[in-house]
Design a protein around this motif. Structure first.
Motif, PDB file in Angstrom:
ATOM      1  N   TYR A  58       5.914   1.378   5.636  1.00  0.00           N
ATOM      2  CA  TYR A  58       4.668   1.528   6.373  1.00  0.00           C
ATOM      3  C   TYR A  58       5.020   1.898   7.810  1.00  0.00           C
ATOM      4  CZ  TYR A  58       3.395  -1.461   2.436  1.00  0.00           C
ATOM      5  OH  TYR A  58       3.252  -1.980   1.179  1.00  0.00           O
ATOM      6  N   ALA A  74      -2.366   2.095   1.710  1.00  0.00           N
ATOM      7  CA  ALA A  74      -1.296   1.230   1.228  1.00  0.00           C
ATOM      8  C   ALA A  74      -1.376  -0.155   1.866  1.00  0.00           C
ATOM      9  CB  ALA A  74       0.059   1.874   1.510  1.00  0.00           C
ATOM     10  N   ARG A 119      -4.220  -1.923   0.166  1.00  0.00           N
ATOM     11  CA  ARG A 119      -3.943  -2.228  -1.244  1.00  0.00           C
ATOM     12  C   ARG A 119      -2.917  -3.344  -1.417  1.00  0.00           C
ATOM     13  NH1 ARG A 119      -2.560   2.549  -2.369  1.00  0.00           N
ATOM     14  NH2 ARG A 119      -0.308   2.316  -2.103  1.00  0.00           N
ATOM     15  N   ASN A 120      -1.911  -3.372  -0.557  1.00  0.00           N
ATOM     16  CA  ASN A 120      -0.754  -4.231  -0.796  1.00  0.00           C
ATOM     17  C   ASN A 120      -0.755  -5.534  -0.006  1.00  0.00           C
ATOM     18  OD1 ASN A 120       0.217  -2.249  -2.511  1.00  0.00           O
ATOM     19  ND2 ASN A 120       1.393  -1.234  -0.904  1.00  0.00           N
ATOM     20  N   PHE A 121      -1.699  -5.706   0.901  1.00  0.00           N
ATOM     21  CA  PHE A 121      -1.773  -6.927   1.697  1.00  0.00           C
ATOM     22  C   PHE A 121      -3.234  -7.375   1.793  1.00  0.00           C
ATOM     23  CE2 PHE A 121       1.737  -4.339   3.280  1.00  0.00           C
ATOM     24  CZ  PHE A 121       2.801  -5.239   3.219  1.00  0.00           C
ATOM     25  N   VAL A 168       5.059  -6.715   7.515  1.00  0.00           N
ATOM     26  CA  VAL A 168       5.089  -6.100   6.189  1.00  0.00           C
ATOM     27  C   VAL A 168       6.155  -6.666   5.252  1.00  0.00           C
ATOM     28  CG1 VAL A 168       4.035  -3.964   7.002  1.00  0.00           C
ATOM     29  CG2 VAL A 168       6.522  -4.179   7.025  1.00  0.00           C
ATOM     30  N   GLY A 216       4.659 -10.480   4.697  1.00  0.00           N
ATOM     31  CA  GLY A 216       3.289 -10.431   4.204  1.00  0.00           C
ATOM     32  C   GLY A 216       2.296 -11.210   5.040  1.00  0.00           C
TER      33      GLY A 216
END
Length: 520
Positions: free
Chosen positions: A358, A439, A442-444, A458, A461
């Motif tokens: 990211y 992203a 979606r991912n966090f 990242v 988290g």
């Protein structure tokens, strides 16, 4: 206390409204056309972000707080001129994207102007102080979170953002144009100007600000722009080409600062022996002359790119003024060249060098607590630099003949990415910015009813579940400029402003280049 980010050098050194018409010469800066799905996604981001901006507003006064919790229930008990500015232009964006009606926008902006007319400010200069209580409009003299004493301080940059928002209203809201114009013209930015700061260049620089009463620590007793009234100014002046240039733009546009001052700001510090060897790296460049001012036209290098750095290497230092001032159109051979390279370098760091997956590094709330400056170390002039991770992993390429290079980092730690940085990049890497944001979402657990939360660590988290007025205001501004055809740039860049500012900005040419291949 969330501190203002200071880019300084010591004294030594949607559908558009009917009025929406894009600049005829504004370049197409995003990488490819946005699809209908992209536009729908951005409109949804704008609607949710506006919800958080609206939640920050105190119903008693109509002005926003500094931040609000992610559940939109608890507002901070302080606000600043920049926060108020961010809310004003966010209201314009919300109107132009039809998230609110025109009458509601007039009402909201009218309440802000009424508050500004009531708030205590410095009488000789018309400058506002940094911290007010959004519920009462009183000056904050004790920090509500910890009881620390707060001495009133007038910031050149915070006041410039407020003045810029007021200047937008002259074009954007006829019902309030006269009131906004009176307030903007009552703010004297010459009060910050140190004409002797660059004797080598024959021009001056802007001080960071002043206190009406002597503070603890370093200050310089100065005269308010020749009025005979004494104040206590910061010991630094702004010498790096960072977000602080908004004060230069506003001062020149209002006719309060000399045009030559624009060229007094260093592009990089000169290559002159070891005198400037404390800067991040040795620049490559040459001397050029503009309006009688000798300018060292230097650039730094990073992974196949050459660019003009800012102070800390962060995205908002590079691109926040571009939200308001049409830099790519008015300075096509300098800022217009630099912005896409700088964005590319941030992407390169996040994806190819640090391998976070990211990108987007800029001062933000710290997911691990507090507020902190994040950036990409080699993109800044400060040798200590802003770093991209919690662990402060930096680089030192050395300075030939003066400072040896240090080994490159073996790895990077818990990178901290802030969504507002990706939004700032929309004009220059639109597809990649939207993919990056998707992203993160979606991912966090990084998105709530008020849009994106402020920052994501990242690798661990951990998410900072706050919305900041400054950062959400940048998101709204970026989306407005994409979806409403450069609306904020048009509002700021009216005929009077363009006549004073554009001829200065378009003179310059930077030797900026990107020879990379896509490694992201």
């Amino acid at each position: 206390m969330r501190k203002a980010v200071l880019s300084c050098v010591l004294s030594t050194a949607l559908v558009a409204t009917p009025a929406a018409h894009a600049h005829a010469d504004a370049p197409q800066r995003h990488d490819g056309r946005f699809s209908a799905a992209d536009l729908a996604t951005m409109r949804r981001y704008a609607a949710d972000t506006w919800r958080s901006m609206r939640a920050m507003v105190d119903p008693r006064t109509g002005v926003p707080a500094d931040k609000v919790t992610g559940d939109l229930r608890t507002r901070a008990r302080v606000t600043s001129p920049t926060n108020i500015a961010a809310y004003v232009w966010s209201t314009l964006v919300a109107r132009d994207l039809h998230l609110i009606g025109g009458s509601e926008a007039v009402l909201r902006i009218g309440r802000v102007l009424t508050a500004l007319e009531k708030m205590t400010r410095d009488t000789p200069t018309g400058q506002y102080y940094n911290w007010y209580d959004p519920a009462t409009l009183e000056l904050v003299r004790v920090w509500p979170d910890n009881g620390d004493q707060v001495k009133p301080f007038a910031s050149s940059v915070d006041n410039a953002w407020l003045a810029a928002a007021l200047m937008m209203l002259r074009e954007a809201t006829p019902a309030h144009a006269a009131r906004a114009d009176r307030l903007a013209r009552s703010m004297n930015f010459a009060a910050y100007y140190d004409a002797a700061a660059r004797p080598d260049a024959g021009t001056g620089l802007l001080r960071g600000g002043f206190w009406p009463d002597r503070p603890d620590g370093c200050s310089i007793e100065t005269d308010y722009a020749g009025t005979g009234v004494k104040v206590y100014s910061t010991c630094h002046t702004y010498g790096a080409p960072a977000e602080t240039r908004i004060a230069t733009y506003v001062g020149i546009a209002l006719g309060q600062l000399p045009r030559e001052h624009y060229f007094g700001i260093y592009r990089t510090f000169p290559d002159s022996g070891c005198d400037w060897a404390w800067q991040e790296q040795k620049p490559v460049g040459s001397w050029k002359r503009y309006l009688g001012v000798n300018v060292w036209q230097g650039t730094y290098g990073y992974r196949g790119m050459r660019y003009v750095p800012n102070w800390g290497g962060s995205m908002f230092e590079e691109l926040m003024p571009d939200l308001v001032v049409p830099e790519a159109a008015w300075a096509p051979k300098s800022w217009g060249r630099n912005h896409p390279v700088f964005v590319r370098a941030q992407i390169e760091h996040g994806l190819a060098e640090a391998k976070y997956g990211y990108w987007g590094f800029s001062p933000s709330n710290d997911p691990h607590g507090g507020y902190r400056e994040y950036g990409v170390d080699p993109l800044g002039m400060d040798a200590a630099g802003y770093t991209s991770d919690k662990e402060r992993t930096g680089t030192d390429p050395g300075y030939e003949g003066c400072r040896p290079a240090q080994p490159e980092p073996a790895s990077y730690g818990d990178g901290v990415v802030t969504p507002h940085a990706a939004f700032l990049a929309l004009p220059y890497a639109g597809r990649r910015a939207l993919d990056n944001l998707a992203a993160l979402k979606r991912n966090f657990d990084s998105y709530g009813r008020g849009g994106f939360y402020d920052a994501v660590a990242v690798r661990s988290g951990v998410v900072s579940t706050y919305h900041l007025a400054l950062d959400q205001g940048m998101v709204m501004a970026a989306l407005g400029n994409v979806l409403a055809r450069d609306n904020l740039r048009r509002y700021f860049g009216g005929a009077e402003v363009e006549a004073r500012l554009r001829p200065v900005m378009e003179l310059e040419e930077w030797d900026v280049v990107d020879t990379t291949t896509d490694r992201g």
